[in-house]
Design a protein around this motif. Structure first.
Motif, short mmCIF file in Angstrom:
data_model
loop_
_atom_site.label_atom_id
_atom_site.label_comp_id
_atom_site.label_asym_id
_atom_site.label_seq_id
_atom_site.Cartn_x
_atom_site.Cartn_y
_atom_site.Cartn_z
N UNK A 304 0.81 -1.22 0.00
CA UNK A 304 0.00 0.00 0.00
C UNK A 304 0.84 1.26 0.00
N UNK A 305 2.19 1.10 0.14
CA UNK A 305 3.06 2.28 0.16
C UNK A 305 3.21 2.90 -1.21
N UNK A 306 2.64 2.28 -2.24
CA UNK A 306 2.77 2.81 -3.59
C UNK A 306 2.22 4.21 -3.73
N UNK A 307 1.06 4.49 -3.12
CA UNK A 307 0.46 5.83 -3.22
C UNK A 307 1.35 6.88 -2.55
N UNK A 308 1.93 6.50 -1.40
CA UNK A 308 2.81 7.45 -0.71
C UNK A 308 4.05 7.74 -1.55
N UNK A 309 4.56 6.74 -2.25
CA UNK A 309 5.73 6.93 -3.09
C UNK A 309 5.40 7.80 -4.30
N UNK A 310 4.21 7.58 -4.88
CA UNK A 310 3.80 8.37 -6.05
C UNK A 310 3.58 9.83 -5.69
N UNK A 311 3.31 10.11 -4.43
CA UNK A 311 3.07 11.48 -4.01
C UNK A 311 4.33 12.27 -3.75
N UNK A 312 5.49 11.64 -3.90
CA UNK A 312 6.76 12.33 -3.67
C UNK A 312 7.31 12.87 -4.98
N UNK A 313 8.10 13.92 -4.87
CA UNK A 313 8.72 14.51 -6.06
C UNK A 313 9.97 13.73 -6.48
N UNK A 314 10.62 13.10 -5.55
CA UNK A 314 11.82 12.32 -5.85
C UNK A 314 11.84 11.05 -5.00
N UNK A 315 12.69 10.13 -5.36
CA UNK A 315 12.74 8.85 -4.65
C UNK A 315 14.19 8.38 -4.53
N UNK A 316 14.56 8.00 -3.30
CA UNK A 316 15.85 7.38 -3.01
C UNK A 316 15.61 5.95 -2.57
N UNK A 317 16.33 5.03 -3.18
CA UNK A 317 16.20 3.61 -2.84
C UNK A 317 17.45 3.18 -2.10
N UNK A 318 17.27 2.63 -0.90
CA UNK A 318 18.38 2.15 -0.09
C UNK A 318 18.59 0.66 -0.32
N UNK A 319 19.82 0.27 -0.61
CA UNK A 319 20.19 -1.13 -0.79
C UNK A 319 21.19 -1.49 0.30
N UNK A 320 20.88 -2.49 1.09
CA UNK A 320 21.77 -2.87 2.18
C UNK A 320 22.92 -3.72 1.66
N UNK A 321 24.13 -3.25 1.88
CA UNK A 321 25.32 -3.94 1.40
C UNK A 321 25.47 -5.31 2.04
N UNK A 322 25.94 -6.27 1.24
CA UNK A 322 26.23 -7.62 1.71
C UNK A 322 25.00 -8.29 2.34
N UNK A 323 23.82 -7.85 1.90
CA UNK A 323 22.60 -8.42 2.46
C UNK A 323 21.53 -8.61 1.38
N UNK A 324 21.15 -7.52 0.72
CA UNK A 324 20.07 -7.60 -0.26
C UNK A 324 20.51 -8.39 -1.48
N UNK A 325 19.67 -9.34 -1.88
CA UNK A 325 19.96 -10.17 -3.03
C UNK A 325 19.54 -9.48 -4.32
N UNK A 326 20.20 -9.89 -5.41
CA UNK A 326 19.92 -9.27 -6.69
C UNK A 326 18.47 -9.42 -7.13
N UNK A 327 17.87 -10.55 -6.87
CA UNK A 327 16.48 -10.79 -7.28
C UNK A 327 15.52 -9.89 -6.51
N UNK A 328 15.84 -9.61 -5.25
CA UNK A 328 14.99 -8.70 -4.47
C UNK A 328 15.07 -7.28 -5.03
N UNK A 329 16.27 -6.86 -5.42
CA UNK A 329 16.42 -5.53 -6.01
C UNK A 329 15.69 -5.46 -7.35
N UNK A 330 15.83 -6.51 -8.15
CA UNK A 330 15.12 -6.56 -9.43
C UNK A 330 13.62 -6.46 -9.23
N UNK A 331 13.13 -7.17 -8.24
CA UNK A 331 11.68 -7.19 -8.01
C UNK A 331 11.14 -5.82 -7.64
N UNK A 332 11.84 -5.12 -6.75
CA UNK A 332 11.32 -3.81 -6.34
C UNK A 332 11.44 -2.80 -7.48
N UNK A 333 12.48 -2.92 -8.32
CA UNK A 333 12.58 -2.06 -9.49
C UNK A 333 11.48 -2.37 -10.50
#
Length: 373
Positions: A304-333
């Motif tokens: 449900x956070x999609x509406x809150x994200x669409x209401x922003x003028x810009x977006x920063x995506x945080x990726x946790x080093x040595x933790x987040x897998x490539x498939x998880x990053x692909x999915x959110x993108x």
């Protein structure tokens, strides 16, 4: 839009060696395992299960060849193969068995000695091997009698005489346990490094900002270390990438990441930039307005956070080093693409600052000079 082609991604040898140094215990464990395995097998096979160490004895005989009366040329010399056939023929072996003072079969006798012509065809060595020292002496004695008798019977020979006779001694085996252990250690290191390389190829986790930008094609503003310290270029890069955008949403791939702490850090950087007059770089209309950073849960954890994200003028995506897998990053993108949400920049969070510093060593230090827009 981002496009990820893992098969075209080059193997980062520098990063691999840095990670291998940090996992040195794996390499050492591989070396130890190889040493124990190869060296242990060699030792058990050749020492523990090597059997009884036999005795050996060598005698040396001089062969004087006769001359052919027709042309005054020496008769053909006998080779080792010929002497082996002569001394181990049935008739000669039967005579040798009659001369023995110890009980022995013909097979045991023929397997216990070997005639050899090492360098000079006129010098014949009889090499005797047996587990019993007394039998070694007996076999050597009867074999010597046999070769002298052959010399008296063959027209090619004038005389066979004894030059030297040794004494029974233990035949020390040619053990190379140390070499086997070294070989095992080298093989262990090789397979350990091979396993680490294969793991690095299959591992989709991110360690340095460069990998993140190269793999997903989204600008990377910088990183935040595990201790909460921002990289030197983060402030200037945010100014360039966000420009005149005021309301900035901050979300993460990993729902366990401390968004609040990152937002406070970004607000501190914003206050620092504003106080130094950097707000002028955003345009005349926004010179007196600071950016507002808002922590928004990730789409994977809170759809449900999609509406809150669409209401922003810009977006920063945080990726946790040595933790987040490539498939998880692909999915959110992918989810951002479906919602027509553009990611202005990514930040590598909880990064290993020391690893990144060593990774960039020898080059222009990342963030040593702030970029200008």
């Amino acid at each position: 839009m981002w496009q990820c082609d893992y098969e075209k991604e080059p193997f980062d040898m520098r990063l691999f060696w840095l990670l291998s140094i940090r996992r040195l215990w794996i390499v050492l464990a591989g070396a130890l395992a190889g040493l124990i395995l190869v060296g242990g097998i060699y030792y058990v096979k050749n020492v523990t299960l090597g059997g009884v160490i036999p005795y050996t004895m060598d005698s040396k005989y001089y062969l004087e060849y006769a001359v052919d009366p027709s042309d005054q040329q020496t008769y053909s010399y006998f080779a080792s193969y010929t002497w082996n056939d002569l001394l181990k023929s049935e008739a000669v072996v039967a005579e040798m068995l009659e001369e023995l003072t110890v009980s022995m079969t013909a097979e045991e006798l023929t397997a216990s000695f070997e005639p050899e012509l090492i360098s000079d065809l006129r010098i014949c060595y009889i090499h005797t091997t047996h587990e019993d020292a007394e039998k070694v002496r007996e076999i050597d004695r009867v074999a010597g009698q046999a070769i002298i008798a052959i010399g008296e019977k063959q027209k090619e020979l004038l005389e066979v005489s004894l030059l030297d006779r040794g004494q029974p001694a233990l035949a020390m085996p040619d053990l190379r346990t140390l070499r086997a252990c070294v070989l095992g250690a080298v093989l262990g290191i090789f397979f350990a490094l091979f396993g680490l390389g294969l793991h690095e190829i299959l591992d989709e986790r991110i360690h340095v900002p460069g990998t993140l930008a190269r793999r997903y094609g989204v600008p990377v503003a910088g990183y935040v270390s595990r201790g909460g310290k921002p990289s030197g270029e983060l402030e200037a890069q945010l100014t360039c990438l966000l420009r005149d955008k005021r309301r900035i949403g901050v979300t993460a791939v990993n729902g366990e990441l401390d968004l609040g702490g990152i937002v406070k850090l970004l607000e501190t950087l914003e206050e620092k930039e504003y106080a130094s007059g950097g707000a002028a770089a955003r345009g005349r209309e926004n010179q007196e307005r600071m950016r507002e950073y808002t922590a928004i849960p990730g789409l994977c954890q809170a759809p449900e956070a999609g509406e809150a994200l669409r209401g922003q003028e810009g977006l920063l995506l945080l990726v946790q080093a040595d933790c987040d897998r490539g498939k998880a990053i692909e999915e959110i993108l992918r989810l951002f693409g479906q919602l027509e949400i553009n990611v202005d920049a990514m930040i590598l969070a909880a990064a290993d600052e020391r690893l990144i510093r060593h990774y960039l060593w020898g080059k222009k230090q990342f963030g040593s000079e702030t970029s200008k827009c």
